[in-house]
Scaffold this motif. Structure first.
Motif, PDB file in Angstrom:
ATOM      1  N   THR A  12      35.007  49.592  41.612  1.00  0.00           N
ATOM      2  CA  THR A  12      35.027  50.259  40.309  1.00  0.00           C
ATOM      3  C   THR A  12      33.857  49.854  39.413  1.00  0.00           C
ATOM      4  O   THR A  12      33.553  50.554  38.459  1.00  0.00           O
ATOM      5  CB  THR A  12      36.338  49.934  39.573  1.00  0.00           C
ATOM      6  OG1 THR A  12      36.446  48.518  39.439  1.00  0.00           O
ATOM      7  CG2 THR A  12      37.522  50.488  40.345  1.00  0.00           C
ATOM      8  N   ARG A  13      33.208  48.734  39.687  1.00  0.00           N
ATOM      9  CA  ARG A  13      32.129  48.250  38.826  1.00  0.00           C
ATOM     10  C   ARG A  13      30.770  48.516  39.464  1.00  0.00           C
ATOM     11  O   ARG A  13      30.555  48.277  40.635  1.00  0.00           O
ATOM     12  CB  ARG A  13      32.266  46.740  38.581  1.00  0.00           C
ATOM     13  CG  ARG A  13      33.516  46.361  37.863  1.00  0.00           C
ATOM     14  CD  ARG A  13      33.484  46.900  36.470  1.00  0.00           C
ATOM     15  NE  ARG A  13      34.672  46.470  35.760  1.00  0.00           N
ATOM     16  CZ  ARG A  13      34.847  46.692  34.495  1.00  0.00           C
ATOM     17  NH1 ARG A  13      33.949  47.330  33.797  1.00  0.00           N
ATOM     18  NH2 ARG A  13      35.952  46.289  33.913  1.00  0.00           N
ATOM     19  N   ARG A  14      29.867  48.982  38.646  1.00  0.00           N
ATOM     20  CA  ARG A  14      28.515  49.265  39.102  1.00  0.00           C
ATOM     21  C   ARG A  14      27.598  48.143  38.620  1.00  0.00           C
ATOM     22  O   ARG A  14      27.656  47.738  37.460  1.00  0.00           O
ATOM     23  CB  ARG A  14      28.056  50.606  38.545  1.00  0.00           C
ATOM     24  CG  ARG A  14      26.699  51.022  38.999  1.00  0.00           C
ATOM     25  CD  ARG A  14      26.338  52.364  38.347  1.00  0.00           C
ATOM     26  NE  ARG A  14      25.036  52.781  38.752  1.00  0.00           N
ATOM     27  CZ  ARG A  14      24.781  53.596  39.755  1.00  0.00           C
ATOM     28  NH1 ARG A  14      25.779  54.103  40.439  1.00  0.00           N
ATOM     29  NH2 ARG A  14      23.548  53.913  40.071  1.00  0.00           N
TER      30      ARG A  14
END
Length: 133
Positions: A12-14
């Motif tokens: 979910t995290r970039r």
């Protein structure tokens, strides 16, 4: 495929970063030899300390394998000739002809032994390389 979707759902995290051109080229080289499909998956595996599988190809083995193939063909041809001689040997009743055929088979077997010695000499450097400790 469900496992892949499960994996991507957890991402979910970039995270973005910049690297030098030389490092990028190194990553491209690793990517081309690894099982990873994308640069992102390769970097993710590196960051998560996953096991990387990198395939290497030794071009020097091409010559070796070609030589092994030639030796195999030669030994096979000698074996075919020996079988033909033995077949004629069993069909003939003439003792002197049988003796001549037996000499031909002995010559063929000597050729096989020479090829076997050549094969051992060809393989021994490779075995030394493989069996290094």
């Amino acid at each position: 495929m469900p496992e892949n979707k499960e994996k991507t759902n957890n991402l979910t995290r970039r995270v973005e970063s910049r690297i030098s051109e030389t490092k990028f080229q190194e990553l491209l080289t690793i990517l081309s030899r690894s099982q990873n499909q994308t640069m992102s998956s390769l970097i993710r595996d590196i960051l998560c300390k996953q096991k990387l599988v990198v395939t290497t190809y030794d071009k020097s083995l091409d010559v070796f394998l070609e030589e092994l193939s030639l030796i195999h063909q030669e030994i096979n041809a000698i074996g075919v000739n020996a079988n033909q001689i033995v077949r004629v040997f069993h069909k003939t009743g003439n003792l002197s002809k049988k003796l001549a055929l037996a000499k031909k088979v002995a010559t063929s077997l000597n050729e096989v032994l020479k090829k076997q010695d050549h094969l051992k000499m060809t393989i021994s450097p490779l075995l030394e390389k493989w069996l290094q400790k």
